[in-house]
Design an enzyme around this catalytic site. Structure first.
Site, short mmCIF file in Angstrom:
data_model
loop_
_atom_site.label_atom_id
_atom_site.label_comp_id
_atom_site.label_asym_id
_atom_site.label_seq_id
_atom_site.Cartn_x
_atom_site.Cartn_y
_atom_site.Cartn_z
N GLU A 48 7.86 -1.20 2.83
CA GLU A 48 7.89 -1.00 1.42
C GLU A 48 8.87 -0.33 0.88
OE1 GLU A 48 4.15 0.42 0.05
OE2 GLU A 48 4.59 -0.11 -2.25
N ASN A 195 -0.91 -7.69 -4.73
CA ASN A 195 -1.47 -6.86 -3.56
C ASN A 195 -2.33 -5.89 -4.28
OD1 ASN A 195 -0.98 -4.80 -1.25
ND2 ASN A 195 -0.38 -3.61 -2.87
N GLU A 196 -3.31 -5.62 -3.62
CA GLU A 196 -4.47 -4.65 -4.06
C GLU A 196 -4.69 -5.04 -5.49
OE1 GLU A 196 -3.91 -0.54 -2.79
OE2 GLU A 196 -4.14 -1.07 -0.69
N TYR A 264 -7.59 2.17 5.43
CA TYR A 264 -6.90 3.24 6.07
C TYR A 264 -7.92 4.04 6.50
CZ TYR A 264 -2.55 1.66 3.92
OH TYR A 264 -1.37 1.34 3.57
N GLU A 319 -2.64 -4.02 5.70
CA GLU A 319 -2.35 -2.52 5.67
C GLU A 319 -3.56 -1.91 6.41
OE1 GLU A 319 -1.39 -0.81 1.92
OE2 GLU A 319 -0.41 -2.60 1.16
N GLN A 368 3.07 2.34 8.08
CA GLN A 368 4.01 1.41 7.67
C GLN A 368 5.13 1.47 8.82
OE1 GLN A 368 5.68 1.20 3.67
NE2 GLN A 368 3.83 1.18 2.80
O1 AHR Z 1 0.91 1.75 2.32
C1 AHR Z 1 0.98 2.49 1.20
C2 AHR Z 1 0.20 2.02 -0.13
O2 AHR Z 1 -1.26 1.73 0.27
C3 AHR Z 1 0.49 0.41 -0.48
O3 AHR Z 1 1.67 0.41 -1.44
C4 AHR Z 1 -0.67 0.11 -1.05
O4 AHR Z 1 -1.08 -1.43 -1.00
C5 AHR Z 1 -1.86 1.01 -0.43
O5 AHR Z 1 -2.56 1.44 -1.43
#
Ligand code: AHR
Length: 515
Positions: A48, A195-196, A264, A319, A368
């Site tokens: 990113e 995205n999101e 996450y 992600e 990432q």
């Molecule tokens: O990976 C960091 C961020 O986490 C990304 O930009 C977003 O999609 C997510 O919230």
């Protein structure tokens, strides 16, 4: 009274601990004709425009003294080639829904600047754009995954981007591409549509997003040259099952190549904890979040099964990874964190979950790739290092495109402070040459575990092993000591007439190869 309770507790606890040390975990591996292929795209990565991911990480510009090819660091390219990364997602993340691709084409000195609203408020000069990214993918031999802007972009803008990179004939966008120096289309197959969308992508409801998705997806033409675009819908935030249900219900299957999922391993968004300086308590909490992936994938898949029983639509975990406080002294908006043995264990267990759900999970992207979150590569000016997660992913790349071998395991428990997690995570596959690979993770921070695997049904005669381990969970590779953690030959097993007996050290990852 209290004393008696305490004694009873100590007695039970000690007994359990002694018992589980002696206990052997039996893993059964089946040779099943009907098992799916583990799609190599499960081992995908993510780059990113965030912190030092692109600028300084991948891209230094062609006037840099750091050896580069058209501005892209040669050391990073070589490391990622060795990792065999199957796909790379770009340009975001949250950044994707602020990105206007036309800002990043044509002469660099004429490109407009924007402010990166999500990540540190820094000025983005657009010097790394579509050509730079797609040429990088060619250099890496990896498949690009472009994330389209639905949040602040128009339908026309996204349709134009597809035409710009994919159309081989004469058209306004392909003419522009040729003018900018690229004759042949790149034929990009995988496209994210926002995205999101529930958050930084526009704070949409699932219903509203589904309607928008249908509109954007309609105008993303295949231009007859990729064999069908794979359009990926912005997916749920962890356990938001209603999001997946709504998308699956509202979007016709033929418009949907994949539904995303983001999860996450973060213990508390307001207090994430240190990347390196963590206690067993934090480790246990991180691993609790990581192992939750099993439940998430199972439940999202079950919803998808209702609408898509033939499993044509992929669950794309685009992600995932550990998310901690940034390294002391670094920009909080840059999400730079170190990478320890905790991350290797987290990645090993997560990838085992993806492998075991290969029928539905057909793509995933670690967040990432370079210098951001659970990175496989860290750079510091001219220096570069490979993190434990890099080594883990390199050990695991033998599973790419191999046939899943379904396993049964009754894992012992990792007990911390009265709470438990399964201690052993495993997956197995057979590659095109007939070699069997078994990946084993011991999540337990303190105890080695004994494992027995019956190899007779698999026809394996010889076994070799590789291990990723270290003396402390917090161990990591630093610029001062970049090779502290590296895979090593593993000899801690005995092959007793087809019965493999293994002792796996605490917080370690093993890859066994059987031939
Ligand atoms: O990976 C960091 C961020 O986490 C990304 O930009 C977003 O999609 C997510 O919230």
């Amino acid at each position: 009274m209290k004393k008696t309770l305490l004694l009873v507790f100590v007695f039970i606890f000690c007994n359990q601990s002694v018992f589980s040390q002696k206990e052997t975990t039996v893993i059964t591996i089946k040779n099943s004709e009907n098992a799916p292929i583990i799609n190599r795209n499960i081992y995908g990565h993510f780059a990113e425009h965030l912190g030092r991911s692109i600028y300084g990480g991948f891209f230094v510009g062609d006037t840099s003294k750091i050896p580069n090819t058209n501005g892209v660091r040669n050391d990073v390219v070589a490391a990622l080639k060795a990792l065999k990364i199957p796909n790379l997602r770009w340009p975001g993340g949250c950044f994707a829904d602020t990105y206007h691709w036309k800002d990043g084409i044509g002469p660099k000195e004429e490109r407009p600047t924007i402010v990166n609203q999500w990540w540190g408020g820094v000025t983005e000069d657009n010097s790394f754009g579509t050509h730079d990214f797609l040429n990088l993918c060619e250099l890496l031999g990896t498949e690009p995954y472009l994330a389209g802007n639905m949040g602040s972009g128009t339908v026309q803008e996204l349709a134009d981007w597809v035409q710009y990179v994919n159309f081989g004939g004469k058209s306004p966008m392909s003419d522009l591409r040729v003018k900018n120096g690229r004759k042949e289309p790149w034929k990009v197959k995988i496209w994210g549509v926002g995205n999101e969308a529930w958050g930084c992508g526009g704070n949409m409801t699932a219903d509203y997003y589904s309607g928008e998705y249908r509109k954007y997806a309609t105008f993303m033409s295949d231009w007859d040259n990729t064999g069908g675009l794979m359009r990926v819908a912005s997916g749920a935030n962890s356990a938001d099952y209603n999001w997946t249900e709504t998308l699956m219900k509202n979007i016709p299957g033929n418009m949907l190549g994949g539904v995303a999922l983001h999860h996450y391993s973060v213990i508390d968004w307001n207090k994430k904890g240190s990347d390196v300086d963590f206690t067993e308590d934090l480790y246990f909490k991180t691993m609790t979040q990581a192992l939750k992936m099993e439940e998430l994938v199972t439940k999202h898949s079950a919803i998808m099964d209702k609408y898509d029983p033939k499993k044509k639509i992929a669950l794309v975990v685009d992600e995932w990874g550990g998310w901690y406080d940034v390294e002391k002294g670094t920009n909080p908006g840059f999400l730079y964190q170190q990478n320890t043995m905790r991350d290797a264990v987290l990645a090993g267990a997560t990838l085992n979950i993806f492998n075991n759900h290969a029928d539905r999970v057909r793509m995933a992207n670690l967040a990432q790739c370079v210098n951001v979150l659970q990175a496989v590569i860290l750079t510091d000016k001219t220096k570069m290092l490979l993190t434990p997660t890099y080594h883990l992913m390199q050990m695991y790349n033998v599973h790419q495109d191999a046939k899943l071998l379904p396993i049964t395991i009754n894992s012992p428990l990792y007990t911390y402070n009265g709470e438990t997690l399964p201690a052993i995570s495993a997956s197995a596959s057979k590659d095109k040459n007939g070699s069997v690979h078994i990946s084993l993770v011991n999540v337990d921070a303190k105890k080695a575990n004994k494992i027995e695997i019956d190899l007779t049904e698999l026809g394996i005669k010889t076994v070799s092993g590789t291990i990723l381990a270290s003396s402390k969970l917090q161990d990591h590779n630093s610029f001062e000591n970049p090779t502290k953690i590296q895979p090593a030959v593993f000899k801690g097993f005995e092959n007793k007439k087809g019965k493999l007996e293994i002792t796996i050290p605490p917080f370690s990852v093993l890859m066994l190869e059987g031939k």
